[in-house]
Design a protein around this motif. Structure first.
Motif, short mmCIF file in Angstrom:
data_model
loop_
_atom_site.label_atom_id
_atom_site.label_comp_id
_atom_site.label_asym_id
_atom_site.label_seq_id
_atom_site.Cartn_x
_atom_site.Cartn_y
_atom_site.Cartn_z
N GLY A 195 0.58 -0.81 -0.06
CA GLY A 195 -0.19 -0.14 -0.09
C GLY A 195 0.91 1.07 -0.13
N GLY A 196 0.37 1.91 0.11
CA GLY A 196 0.52 3.88 0.09
C GLY A 196 1.62 3.71 1.48
N MET A 197 1.63 3.26 2.41
CA MET A 197 2.48 3.38 3.81
C MET A 197 2.89 2.08 3.62
SD MET A 197 1.03 5.38 6.01
CE MET A 197 2.30 5.43 6.62
N ARG A 229 -17.51 11.30 14.26
CA ARG A 229 -16.60 11.18 15.81
C ARG A 229 -14.97 11.48 14.96
NH1 ARG A 229 -19.82 7.64 14.98
NH2 ARG A 229 -20.43 5.81 17.05
N GLN A 230 -15.07 12.82 14.20
CA GLN A 230 -14.38 14.11 13.90
C GLN A 230 -13.23 13.12 13.05
OE1 GLN A 230 -14.77 17.40 14.13
NE2 GLN A 230 -17.48 16.32 15.18
N LEU A 231 -13.33 12.20 12.32
CA LEU A 231 -12.51 11.87 11.33
C LEU A 231 -12.85 11.58 10.14
CD1 LEU A 231 -11.44 8.24 13.84
CD2 LEU A 231 -10.85 10.43 13.57
N LEU A 232 -11.44 11.73 8.82
CA LEU A 232 -11.80 11.63 7.70
C LEU A 232 -11.05 10.96 7.43
CD1 LEU A 232 -11.27 15.56 7.03
CD2 LEU A 232 -13.40 14.37 7.00
N HIS A 233 -11.06 9.90 5.70
CA HIS A 233 -10.78 8.90 5.50
C HIS A 233 -9.17 9.89 5.16
CE1 HIS A 233 -9.14 5.70 3.09
NE2 HIS A 233 -9.45 4.51 3.91
N ARG A 234 -9.99 10.16 3.67
CA ARG A 234 -8.57 11.24 2.75
C ARG A 234 -7.96 10.52 1.76
NH1 ARG A 234 -5.55 15.74 5.09
NH2 ARG A 234 -4.09 14.26 5.34
N ASP A 235 -8.46 8.87 1.36
CA ASP A 235 -8.18 8.11 0.59
C ASP A 235 -8.85 7.06 -0.04
OD1 ASP A 235 -6.36 7.11 -1.01
OD2 ASP A 235 -5.11 5.96 0.56
N VAL A 236 -9.79 7.31 -0.25
CA VAL A 236 -11.35 6.83 -0.90
C VAL A 236 -10.73 6.59 -1.67
CG1 VAL A 236 -13.76 5.80 -0.75
CG2 VAL A 236 -13.27 7.71 1.02
N LYS A 237 -10.81 5.01 -3.08
CA LYS A 237 -10.54 4.24 -3.84
C LYS A 237 -11.17 2.93 -4.38
CE LYS A 237 -5.62 4.60 -3.01
NZ LYS A 237 -4.53 4.57 -3.00
N PRO A 238 -11.10 2.78 -4.60
CA PRO A 238 -11.30 0.88 -5.23
C PRO A 238 -10.89 0.55 -4.62
CG PRO A 238 -11.93 2.41 -6.84
CD PRO A 238 -11.48 3.49 -6.40
N ALA A 239 -9.00 0.55 -4.83
CA ALA A 239 -8.86 -0.36 -3.76
C ALA A 239 -8.63 -0.25 -2.57
CB ALA A 239 -6.81 0.47 -4.42
N ASN A 240 -9.04 0.37 -2.26
CA ASN A 240 -9.30 0.51 -0.11
C ASN A 240 -10.16 0.25 -0.19
OD1 ASN A 240 -6.58 1.17 -0.17
ND2 ASN A 240 -7.29 3.34 0.27
N ILE A 241 -11.87 -0.78 -1.43
CA ILE A 241 -12.96 -1.40 -0.82
C ILE A 241 -12.86 -2.51 -1.02
CG2 ILE A 241 -15.31 -0.71 -0.92
CD1 ILE A 241 -15.09 1.58 -2.20
N ALA A 245 -16.34 -3.83 3.13
CA ALA A 245 -15.24 -3.50 4.41
C ALA A 245 -14.39 -2.21 3.69
CB ALA A 245 -14.82 -4.02 5.02
N LEU A 246 -14.39 -0.83 4.14
CA LEU A 246 -13.42 0.23 3.43
C LEU A 246 -11.75 -0.23 4.82
CD1 LEU A 246 -12.81 2.79 1.90
CD2 LEU A 246 -13.90 4.22 4.40
N ALA A 247 -11.24 -0.42 3.73
CA ALA A 247 -9.87 -0.35 4.67
C ALA A 247 -8.46 0.88 3.96
CB ALA A 247 -9.21 -1.42 4.26
N ASP A 248 -7.59 0.38 4.79
CA ASP A 248 -6.73 1.54 4.88
C ASP A 248 -6.76 3.14 4.90
OD1 ASP A 248 -4.08 3.00 4.85
OD2 ASP A 248 -4.28 2.01 2.56
#
Length: 360
Positions: free
Chosen positions: A21-23, A131-143, A155-158
């Motif tokens: 992944g990215g990290m 809960r004051q959280l943003l994902h900021r990397d929503v894309k098909p690879a993370n679903i 499920a939404l990952a990463d």
């Protein structure tokens, strides 16, 4: 350097490599004490030494561990081993949407299947934003999609670049090198203030990719993609899927350049998309009253209407209402009658010879 299969890392036995992944890299591992498989994400040693990346990786674990939702991949543990940071999370035995599109639906998913995935991700994003959280990397690879005989899990990952909604400093210089610019909102590309509507924009770009088989702004050059995200309107959905032309205005609103013009939440976007899919062949979509702010017009004072019939006998078939007072007066004058006050204070009608002779 990838970790070999069968080796141990921080007490976990490596089964196989799942991807990168990215990290960092992700491995399928066996839990050292429990009879279950988990996903182990490892940050490379050269990146772990960077204080900024270390802060980002540690925050990913803290942010993801605070969330519990059926459509969010849960985090179990985190730590450091031989100078490498690691984190363990749920293992979703399935595939991601990118592979699903490539193997099954190269021309785009069916609308009902895509709407199921979009609705699930929308629920997860709104849950995190509450809960004051943003994902900021929503894309098909993370679903991730896992199918079984009895149920289907989406499920939404990463949450690797997840950010507190009220955070205004730190970890902004490397966001675009980790996130995907093909799905990033314009305000995210320009470094402006972000809220839940940035994730809604990314979800709309993901929905376009799922329905058509290609991203909305596709180009080999990332700089060209950024330029299109900032200046060009979204491509029409009806040009690639004429059967889904009714969903085109919904995607156009969710992918508006100005966040104010988008939907109030991801749930509203998913609901409007389902409503548009239920009206095939209609390219003019209007949100329902519950999704339109200030949709009710001010009511005028109801005008008091005079009842048409004052008595039930007037409704009898063949019944003819009598003449009005003005009509009776006109009829009397035509017959030669003139008003007279001879009978006291009551107005009476008497025969007039002069009037009859003149009329004769």
């Amino acid at each position: 350097m990838p970790i070999a299969e069968g080796a141990e890392f921080a007490g976990y036995r490596i089964v196989r490599r799942l991807g990168s992944g990215g990290m960092g890299e992700v491995y399928l591992v066996q839990h050292p004490r429990l009879p279950r498989l988990e996903a182990l994400k490892v940050l490379p040693a050269n990146v772990s030494a960077d204080p900024e990346f270390r802060q980002r990786f540690e925050r990913e674990a803290d942010v993801a561990a605070s969330l519990w939702h059926p459509h969010i991949v849960s985090v179990h543990d985190r730590g450091e081993h031989d100078g490498q940071l690691w984190i363990t999370m749920d293992y979703v035995d399935g595939t991601d949407v990118v592979r699903l599109l490539r193997e099954r639906y190269p021309g785009g998913m069916p609308a009902n299947e895509a709407l199921e995935i979009i609705s699930a991700v929308a629920e997860a994003l709104d849950y995190a934003y509450e809960r004051q959280l943003l994902h900021r990397d929503v894309k098909p690879a993370n679903i991730l999609v896992a199918e079984s005989r009895s149920a289907r899990r989406i499920a939404l990952a990463d949450f690797g670049i997840a950010k507190m909604a009220n955070e205004t400093h730190g970890l902004t210089a490397t966001n675009m090198t980790i996130g995907s610019v093909a799905y990033a909102a314009p305000e995210q590309l320009t470094g402006a203030h972000l809220d839940g509507r940035a994730d809604q924009y990314a979800l709309a770009c993901t929905a376009f990719h799922m329905l058509t088989g290609r991203p909305p702004f596709a180009d080999q050059n990332p700089a060209a993609v950024i330029g299109k995200q900032l200046s060009e309107p979204p491509p029409p959905l009806g040009g690639l899927r004429p059967d889904l032309v009714s969903m085109e205005p919904v995607l156009a609103r969710a992918m508006a350049k100005d966040p104010v013009q988008r939907f109030g939440s991801c749930r509203e976007f998913a609901a409007a998309l389902r409503l548009g899919a239920s009206r095939p062949g209609q390219n003019r979509w209007r949100p329902p009253a519950r999704l339109r702010p200030h949709s009710r017009r001010p009511r005028r004072h109801p005008r008091r209407r005079r009842p048409r019939h004052r008595h039930p006998r007037h409704r009898r078939p063949g019944f003819r209402r009598g003449p009005t007072r003005r009509g009776r007066r006109t009829a009397h004058r035509r017959r030669g009658w003139r008003p007279s006050w001879a009978s006291g204070s009551r107005l009476c009608w008497r025969w007039s010879w002069s009037c009859s002779s003149v009329s004769a």
